[in-house]
Every structure is written in C-alpha cells, then in structure tokens.
Design a protein around this motif. Structure first.
Motif, PDB file in Angstrom:
ATOM      1  N   ALA A  67       0.719  -1.095  -0.053  1.00  0.00           N
ATOM      2  CA  ALA A  67       0.020   0.068  -0.172  1.00  0.00           C
ATOM      3  C   ALA A  67       0.804   1.171  -0.270  1.00  0.00           C
ATOM      4  O   ALA A  67       0.484   2.376  -0.313  1.00  0.00           O
ATOM      5  CB  ALA A  67      -0.928   0.008   1.374  1.00  0.00           C
ATOM      6  N   CYS A 104      -4.530  -8.525  -0.411  1.00  0.00           N
ATOM      7  CA  CYS A 104      -4.847  -6.988  -0.386  1.00  0.00           C
ATOM      8  C   CYS A 104      -3.334  -6.545  -0.346  1.00  0.00           C
ATOM      9  O   CYS A 104      -2.526  -7.056   0.222  1.00  0.00           O
ATOM     10  CB  CYS A 104      -5.637  -6.331   0.334  1.00  0.00           C
ATOM     11  N   ASN A 136     -15.259  -2.103   2.129  1.00  0.00           N
ATOM     12  CA  ASN A 136     -13.597  -1.931   2.179  1.00  0.00           C
ATOM     13  C   ASN A 136     -13.189  -1.208   3.246  1.00  0.00           C
ATOM     14  O   ASN A 136     -11.874  -0.994   3.438  1.00  0.00           O
ATOM     15  CB  ASN A 136     -13.194  -1.241   1.016  1.00  0.00           C
ATOM     16  N   GLY A 139      -9.974  -3.241   4.292  1.00  0.00           N
ATOM     17  CA  GLY A 139      -9.086  -3.194   3.105  1.00  0.00           C
ATOM     18  C   GLY A 139      -8.955  -4.457   2.275  1.00  0.00           C
ATOM     19  O   GLY A 139      -8.440  -4.764   1.339  1.00  0.00           O
ATOM     20  N   PHE A 143     -10.413  -5.847  -3.050  1.00  0.00           N
ATOM     21  CA  PHE A 143      -9.463  -6.869  -3.797  1.00  0.00           C
ATOM     22  C   PHE A 143     -10.094  -8.238  -3.954  1.00  0.00           C
ATOM     23  O   PHE A 143      -9.625  -9.065  -4.365  1.00  0.00           O
ATOM     24  CB  PHE A 143      -8.376  -6.959  -3.333  1.00  0.00           C
ATOM     25  N   ARG A 165      -6.760  -7.639  -9.538  1.00  0.00           N
ATOM     26  CA  ARG A 165      -7.059  -6.199  -9.046  1.00  0.00           C
ATOM     27  C   ARG A 165      -5.741  -5.606  -8.253  1.00  0.00           C
ATOM     28  O   ARG A 165      -5.495  -4.248  -8.318  1.00  0.00           O
ATOM     29  CB  ARG A 165      -8.141  -6.102  -7.829  1.00  0.00           C
ATOM     30  N   PHE A 169      -3.982  -2.054  -9.044  1.00  0.00           N
ATOM     31  CA  PHE A 169      -3.531  -1.105  -8.028  1.00  0.00           C
ATOM     32  C   PHE A 169      -2.130  -0.681  -8.150  1.00  0.00           C
ATOM     33  O   PHE A 169      -1.583   0.445  -8.114  1.00  0.00           O
ATOM     34  CB  PHE A 169      -3.878  -1.733  -6.620  1.00  0.00           C
ATOM     35  N   LYS A 174      -4.112   3.278  -7.666  1.00  0.00           N
ATOM     36  CA  LYS A 174      -5.181   3.500  -7.365  1.00  0.00           C
ATOM     37  C   LYS A 174      -5.976   2.278  -6.650  1.00  0.00           C
ATOM     38  O   LYS A 174      -5.705   1.261  -7.440  1.00  0.00           O
ATOM     39  CB  LYS A 174      -6.452   4.247  -8.487  1.00  0.00           C
ATOM     40  N   GLU A 175      -6.845   2.446  -5.616  1.00  0.00           N
ATOM     41  CA  GLU A 175      -7.554   1.246  -5.203  1.00  0.00           C
ATOM     42  C   GLU A 175      -8.655   0.995  -6.250  1.00  0.00           C
ATOM     43  O   GLU A 175      -9.199   1.996  -6.643  1.00  0.00           O
ATOM     44  CB  GLU A 175      -8.172   1.637  -3.947  1.00  0.00           C
ATOM     45  N   ASP A 178     -11.753   3.582  -7.143  1.00  0.00           N
ATOM     46  CA  ASP A 178     -11.302   5.091  -7.397  1.00  0.00           C
ATOM     47  C   ASP A 178     -11.281   5.263  -8.792  1.00  0.00           C
ATOM     48  O   ASP A 178     -10.236   5.829  -9.213  1.00  0.00           O
ATOM     49  CB  ASP A 178      -9.995   5.161  -6.798  1.00  0.00           C
TER      50      ASP A 178
END
Length: 181
Positions: A67, A104, A136, A139, A143, A165, A169, A174-175, A178
């Motif tokens: 992240a 994730c 989410n 988190g 995903f 996914r 990202f 970007k998640e 978004d």
C-alpha cells in the motif's frame, strides 16, 4: 518482536482475544500450513505455533506494505516485477494446497530490499469474519473475489481475481473503486 539465535528478527503474532474459536482455529491451522512450507520465496515464514498461547512466531518485516509503494514512484518495469514476485509466491502457496483468500496491499509486506512478502495466507475469511467487507473498511473488500466475500468458498481462482485487482492497483496507483474496476 524478538531475535532468535540465528539473528533474524521475528514477531510473536497473537490471535485477538475477542476472536471466535473458529477464527482462532483458522489462523493457527494456516500458520501450521505455512510452517510446513519451510522456505518459499515471497511467503512469510512461520517458525513456531502455540495452540496454548493462540499465537505463532514468524519473520518480522517493518519496511512497509504494498500500500506504500506509490510514494516510491517506481518505473512500470519495477512495478510489474514486484507483481511477478507476488504471483510466484501465490504459485508456491497453491502448490502447497493453500489458497490465500484475502490478498490485498496491506498484507503484502516489504522485505529489506523492497520485495514482496505475502502474509495472512488462509488466515482471514472475508465472508465469515468480516461480513464480506463490502465497504472496504478492513481493506480486503476492494480486492476480494465475489465468492470469497460472500460464500467463503475458496479455490485458487479467488487469488487470481485478487491478483488482477492488485496488479491494477500497482500499475495505476489507485484502489479499485477510485474511478476504475
């Protein structure tokens, strides 16, 4: 945090006291399965499991998580290589009969060389413990494959979905949700 005789830093991970017996069993069973794998590149190594203490000892990584990668402003080739290493770790897990089920960015730690270390393999049931994490909040939801979030029935395809996914990202910084996917 501790340091065994071989000098590598380790962490004592204790299952939350508020967890159910099913959740505790899932985490400790997953830790035992990871411990049986021994050394698998890109997969968090588990050294010991204690049923009495509801805990396990694993390698400690404190550099950050996937992240955090956007701040490094990596070139595309480096991002894709990072993703390839996560895929290789997932292959190792699948060959050992382990489906991650909750992949994730937050559970991909960074090793000392900024390589990926996949953690929490088979330890989280998004459907059972987190009610699908649709918002989410934890988190995982953005995903998670639909079947991982709803039925909890896991096979390697849920990890392939999550990996797609996750790659988006990594590439787009970007998640999901978004403005894409």
């Amino acid at each position: 945090e501790g340091q065994p005789t071989e000098g590598k830093r380790v962490a004592l991970m204790v299952v939350d006291a508020g967890s159910t017996s099913t959740e505790r069993a899932r985490v400790l069973d997953a830790a035992r399965a990871l411990m049986a794998m021994k050394e698998a590149p890109g997969v968090q190594r588990v050294h010991r499991v204690s049923d009495e203490a509801h805990a396990f000892v694993c390698d400690l990584w404190t550099t950050g998580t996937a992240a955090d990668l956007s701040v490094l402003r990596w070139q595309m080739a480096r991002k894709l290589e990072f993703g390839r290493k996560i895929c290789a770790a997932l292959v190792s897990l699948h060959e050992a009969g382990i489906v991650h089920g909750a992949l994730c960015p937050e559970n991909i730690l960074l090793d000392d060389d900024f390589g990926p270390v996949v953690t929490e393999a088979r330890m989280v049931s998004i459907a059972e413990s987190l009610e699908g994490d649709r918002e989410n909040f934890f988190g995982y939801g953005a995903f998670a494959a639909p079947e991982a979030a709803t039925s909890g029935k896991l096979d390697p395809r849920v990890d392939v979905y999550s990996m797609g996914r996750l790659l988006a990202f990594l590439v787009l910084d970007k998640e999901p949700g978004d403005g894409y996917l």
